[in-house]
Design a protein around this motif. Structure first.
Motif, PDB file in Angstrom:
ATOM      1  N   THR A 174     -28.048 -15.445 -10.735  1.00  0.00           N
ATOM      2  CA  THR A 174     -29.093 -16.382 -10.316  1.00  0.00           C
ATOM      3  C   THR A 174     -28.617 -17.823 -10.444  1.00  0.00           C
ATOM      4  OG1 THR A 174     -30.036 -16.289 -12.526  1.00  0.00           O
ATOM      5  CG2 THR A 174     -30.997 -14.847 -10.863  1.00  0.00           C
ATOM      6  N   VAL A 175     -27.724 -18.076 -11.428  1.00  0.00           N
ATOM      7  CA  VAL A 175     -27.235 -19.429 -11.681  1.00  0.00           C
ATOM      8  C   VAL A 175     -25.724 -19.383 -11.864  1.00  0.00           C
ATOM      9  CG1 VAL A 175     -27.350 -21.383 -13.277  1.00  0.00           C
ATOM     10  CG2 VAL A 175     -29.391 -20.067 -12.812  1.00  0.00           C
ATOM     11  N   GLU A 176     -25.025 -20.381 -11.331  1.00  0.00           N
ATOM     12  CA  GLU A 176     -23.605 -20.535 -11.574  1.00  0.00           C
ATOM     13  C   GLU A 176     -23.319 -21.989 -11.913  1.00  0.00           C
ATOM     14  OE1 GLU A 176     -21.132 -19.671  -8.180  1.00  0.00           O
ATOM     15  OE2 GLU A 176     -22.309 -20.950  -6.859  1.00  0.00           O
ATOM     16  N   VAL A 177     -22.192 -22.233 -12.561  1.00  0.00           N
ATOM     17  CA  VAL A 177     -21.841 -23.610 -12.903  1.00  0.00           C
ATOM     18  C   VAL A 177     -20.851 -24.143 -11.891  1.00  0.00           C
ATOM     19  CG1 VAL A 177     -22.363 -23.515 -15.354  1.00  0.00           C
ATOM     20  CG2 VAL A 177     -20.131 -22.797 -14.561  1.00  0.00           C
ATOM     21  N   ARG A 178     -21.076 -25.390 -11.468  1.00  0.00           N
ATOM     22  CA  ARG A 178     -20.190 -26.082 -10.547  1.00  0.00           C
ATOM     23  C   ARG A 178     -19.651 -27.325 -11.245  1.00  0.00           C
ATOM     24  NH1 ARG A 178     -21.138 -25.082  -4.727  1.00  0.00           N
ATOM     25  NH2 ARG A 178     -21.066 -22.809  -4.698  1.00  0.00           N
ATOM     26  N   SER A 179     -18.421 -27.671 -10.950  1.00  0.00           N
ATOM     27  CA  SER A 179     -17.839 -28.878 -11.533  1.00  0.00           C
ATOM     28  C   SER A 179     -18.399 -30.101 -10.815  1.00  0.00           C
ATOM     29  CB  SER A 179     -16.318 -28.867 -11.395  1.00  0.00           C
ATOM     30  OG  SER A 179     -15.780 -27.802 -12.125  1.00  0.00           O
ATOM     31  N   ARG A 180     -18.823 -31.097 -11.599  1.00  0.00           N
ATOM     32  CA  ARG A 180     -19.394 -32.330 -11.054  1.00  0.00           C
ATOM     33  C   ARG A 180     -18.675 -33.493 -11.721  1.00  0.00           C
ATOM     34  NH1 ARG A 180     -22.170 -34.752  -7.125  1.00  0.00           N
ATOM     35  NH2 ARG A 180     -23.565 -36.359  -7.886  1.00  0.00           N
ATOM     36  N   ARG A 181     -18.057 -34.322 -10.929  1.00  0.00           N
ATOM     37  CA  ARG A 181     -17.306 -35.449 -11.467  1.00  0.00           C
ATOM     38  C   ARG A 181     -18.184 -36.689 -11.486  1.00  0.00           C
ATOM     39  NH1 ARG A 181     -12.032 -36.369 -12.704  1.00  0.00           N
ATOM     40  NH2 ARG A 181     -11.245 -38.469 -12.349  1.00  0.00           N
ATOM     41  N   VAL A 182     -18.403 -37.227 -12.670  1.00  0.00           N
ATOM     42  CA  VAL A 182     -19.203 -38.441 -12.845  1.00  0.00           C
ATOM     43  C   VAL A 182     -18.347 -39.430 -13.610  1.00  0.00           C
ATOM     44  CG1 VAL A 182     -21.302 -39.434 -13.812  1.00  0.00           C
ATOM     45  CG2 VAL A 182     -21.336 -37.113 -12.896  1.00  0.00           C
ATOM     46  N   GLY A 183     -18.042 -40.569 -12.976  1.00  0.00           N
ATOM     47  CA  GLY A 183     -17.155 -41.533 -13.614  1.00  0.00           C
ATOM     48  C   GLY A 183     -15.771 -40.938 -13.722  1.00  0.00           C
ATOM     49  N   GLY A 184     -15.244 -40.855 -14.934  1.00  0.00           N
ATOM     50  CA  GLY A 184     -13.936 -40.255 -15.125  1.00  0.00           C
ATOM     51  C   GLY A 184     -14.017 -38.863 -15.713  1.00  0.00           C
ATOM     52  N   ALA A 185     -15.239 -38.432 -16.032  1.00  0.00           N
ATOM     53  CA  ALA A 185     -15.413 -37.139 -16.696  1.00  0.00           C
ATOM     54  C   ALA A 185     -15.878 -36.076 -15.712  1.00  0.00           C
ATOM     55  CB  ALA A 185     -16.421 -37.265 -17.823  1.00  0.00           C
ATOM     56  N   THR A 186     -15.503 -34.828 -16.004  1.00  0.00           N
ATOM     57  CA  THR A 186     -15.944 -33.691 -15.194  1.00  0.00           C
ATOM     58  C   THR A 186     -16.927 -32.867 -16.017  1.00  0.00           C
ATOM     59  OG1 THR A 186     -13.767 -33.631 -14.158  1.00  0.00           O
ATOM     60  CG2 THR A 186     -15.170 -31.710 -13.846  1.00  0.00           C
TER      61      THR A 186
ATOM     62  N   LYS B 187     -27.532 -15.372  -0.089  1.00  0.00           N
ATOM     63  CA  LYS B 187     -26.402 -14.780   0.609  1.00  0.00           C
ATOM     64  C   LYS B 187     -25.154 -14.746  -0.281  1.00  0.00           C
ATOM     65  CE  LYS B 187     -24.688 -14.923   5.322  1.00  0.00           C
ATOM     66  NZ  LYS B 187     -24.670 -15.652   6.579  1.00  0.00           N
ATOM     67  N   ARG B 188     -24.919 -15.835  -1.008  1.00  0.00           N
ATOM     68  CA  ARG B 188     -23.756 -15.902  -1.904  1.00  0.00           C
ATOM     69  C   ARG B 188     -23.908 -14.950  -3.083  1.00  0.00           C
ATOM     70  NH1 ARG B 188     -19.261 -18.037  -3.831  1.00  0.00           N
ATOM     71  NH2 ARG B 188     -19.152 -18.784  -5.981  1.00  0.00           N
ATOM     72  N   SER B 189     -25.140 -14.848  -3.621  1.00  0.00           N
ATOM     73  CA  SER B 189     -25.349 -13.954  -4.763  1.00  0.00           C
ATOM     74  C   SER B 189     -25.109 -12.501  -4.363  1.00  0.00           C
ATOM     75  CB  SER B 189     -26.739 -14.133  -5.362  1.00  0.00           C
ATOM     76  OG  SER B 189     -27.726 -13.693  -4.483  1.00  0.00           O
ATOM     77  N   GLN B 190     -25.516 -12.142  -3.149  1.00  0.00           N
ATOM     78  CA  GLN B 190     -25.274 -10.785  -2.671  1.00  0.00           C
ATOM     79  C   GLN B 190     -23.775 -10.542  -2.469  1.00  0.00           C
ATOM     80  OE1 GLN B 190     -26.363  -9.656   1.407  1.00  0.00           O
ATOM     81  NE2 GLN B 190     -27.647  -8.082   0.470  1.00  0.00           N
ATOM     82  N   ALA B 191     -23.074 -11.518  -1.918  1.00  0.00           N
ATOM     83  CA  ALA B 191     -21.630 -11.387  -1.710  1.00  0.00           C
ATOM     84  C   ALA B 191     -20.904 -11.269  -3.048  1.00  0.00           C
ATOM     85  CB  ALA B 191     -21.101 -12.576  -0.918  1.00  0.00           C
ATOM     86  N   LEU B 192     -21.308 -12.057  -4.021  1.00  0.00           N
ATOM     87  CA  LEU B 192     -20.697 -11.978  -5.352  1.00  0.00           C
ATOM     88  C   LEU B 192     -20.963 -10.623  -6.001  1.00  0.00           C
ATOM     89  CD1 LEU B 192     -21.443 -15.511  -6.829  1.00  0.00           C
ATOM     90  CD2 LEU B 192     -19.199 -14.557  -6.316  1.00  0.00           C
ATOM     91  N   ALA B 193     -22.179 -10.118  -5.850  1.00  0.00           N
ATOM     92  CA  ALA B 193     -22.527  -8.827  -6.436  1.00  0.00           C
ATOM     93  C   ALA B 193     -21.667  -7.716  -5.852  1.00  0.00           C
ATOM     94  CB  ALA B 193     -24.006  -8.530  -6.218  1.00  0.00           C
ATOM     95  N   ILE B 194     -21.486  -7.718  -4.538  1.00  0.00           N
ATOM     96  CA  ILE B 194     -20.656  -6.694  -3.890  1.00  0.00           C
ATOM     97  C   ILE B 194     -19.207  -6.827  -4.352  1.00  0.00           C
ATOM     98  CG2 ILE B 194     -19.704  -5.982  -1.657  1.00  0.00           C
ATOM     99  CD1 ILE B 194     -22.469  -6.600  -0.453  1.00  0.00           C
ATOM    100  N   ARG B 195     -18.712  -8.054  -4.424  1.00  0.00           N
ATOM    101  CA  ARG B 195     -17.330  -8.284  -4.861  1.00  0.00           C
ATOM    102  C   ARG B 195     -17.127  -7.813  -6.290  1.00  0.00           C
ATOM    103  NH1 ARG B 195     -15.904 -14.326  -4.735  1.00  0.00           N
ATOM    104  NH2 ARG B 195     -16.828 -14.044  -2.683  1.00  0.00           N
ATOM    105  N   TRP B 196     -18.063  -8.132  -7.183  1.00  0.00           N
ATOM    106  CA  TRP B 196     -17.956  -7.732  -8.581  1.00  0.00           C
ATOM    107  C   TRP B 196     -18.037  -6.215  -8.738  1.00  0.00           C
ATOM    108  CZ3 TRP B 196     -21.846 -11.827 -10.803  1.00  0.00           C
ATOM    109  CH2 TRP B 196     -21.251 -13.081 -10.757  1.00  0.00           C
ATOM    110  N   LEU B 197     -18.878  -5.576  -7.932  1.00  0.00           N
ATOM    111  CA  LEU B 197     -19.006  -4.112  -7.980  1.00  0.00           C
ATOM    112  C   LEU B 197     -17.684  -3.449  -7.596  1.00  0.00           C
ATOM    113  CD1 LEU B 197     -21.054  -1.723  -8.298  1.00  0.00           C
ATOM    114  CD2 LEU B 197     -21.371  -1.878  -5.843  1.00  0.00           C
ATOM    115  N   ILE B 198     -17.057  -3.940  -6.533  1.00  0.00           N
ATOM    116  CA  ILE B 198     -15.784  -3.381  -6.082  1.00  0.00           C
ATOM    117  C   ILE B 198     -14.684  -3.642  -7.114  1.00  0.00           C
ATOM    118  CG2 ILE B 198     -13.967  -3.574  -4.324  1.00  0.00           C
ATOM    119  CD1 ILE B 198     -16.259  -4.036  -2.300  1.00  0.00           C
ATOM    120  N   ASP B 199     -14.649  -4.859  -7.670  1.00  0.00           N
ATOM    121  CA  ASP B 199     -13.646  -5.184  -8.686  1.00  0.00           C
ATOM    122  C   ASP B 199     -13.796  -4.293  -9.921  1.00  0.00           C
ATOM    123  OD1 ASP B 199     -12.527  -7.116  -7.111  1.00  0.00           O
ATOM    124  OD2 ASP B 199     -13.479  -8.807  -8.135  1.00  0.00           O
TER     125      ASP B 199
END
Length: 122
Positions: free
Chosen positions: A72-84, A94-106
Motif C-alpha cells: 500500500t505504501v513505498e518509500v521514494r527518495s526525495r532530495r531537499v537541499g543537499g540531503a536525501t 496498477k503498480r501494486s498489482q505488478a509488484l505483487a505478481i513480481r514478488w510472487l514469481i520471485d
C-alpha cells in the motif's frame, strides 16, 4: 514532456478459462523465451492444486493471495537541499498489482531452487 499524444490505454485481456484479468498478467510475467503455453500450464496446474487442497473457489483464493501481497505504501527518495530523504508514498493500484505478481514469481523461484539444492545434498 512530449508534445505528442499519449499512447492509448490497452484493453485488459480476460482469461478464457477463469474470466480473470490478473491471470494473463501472471502468465505473461512467468513466460520465459516466448514459451506461453508452458507458462499457462504452470499457472493452471497451480490453480488446480489450489482447487484440490482448498474447499473455496480457486480464483478467489488466488485473488486473496494477490491482495495480501500488494503493497500500500513505498518509500521514494526525495532530495531537499543537499540531503536525501526517504518519503513514504502511496502506491498506485496498477503498480501494486505488478509488484505483487513480481514478488510472487520471485518467491516461488527462490523456493524451487531451495528445494532443488536441498534435494541434491541427500
Amino acid at each position: 514532456m512530449s508534445r505528442k499524444k499519449s499512447a492509448p490505454k490497452k484493453l485488459n485481456v480476460l482469461d478464457p478459462k477463469y474470466k480473470s484479468v490478473i491471470i494473463p498478467k501472471l502468465i505473461n510475467s512467468l513466460m520465459y523465451d516466448g514459451k506461453k503455453t508452458i507458462a499457462e500450464k504452470i499457472v493452471y496446474d497451480a490453480i488446480d492444486k489450489i482447487q484440490s487442497k482448498s474447499k473455496d473457489e480457486p480464483i478467489t483464493v488466488f485473488n486473496q493471495a494477490i491482495s495480501n501481497i500488494k503493497p500500500t505504501v513505498e518509500v521514494r527518495s526525495r532530495r531537499v537541499g543537499g540531503a536525501t530523504y526517504q518519503v513514504p508514498v502511496e502506491v498506485k493500484a496498477k503498480r501494486s498489482q505488478a509488484l505483487a505478481i513480481r514478488w510472487l514469481i520471485d518467491a516461488s523461484d527462490r523456493k524451487s531452487t531451495r528445494l532443488n539444492s536441498s534435494h541434491n545434498q541427500i
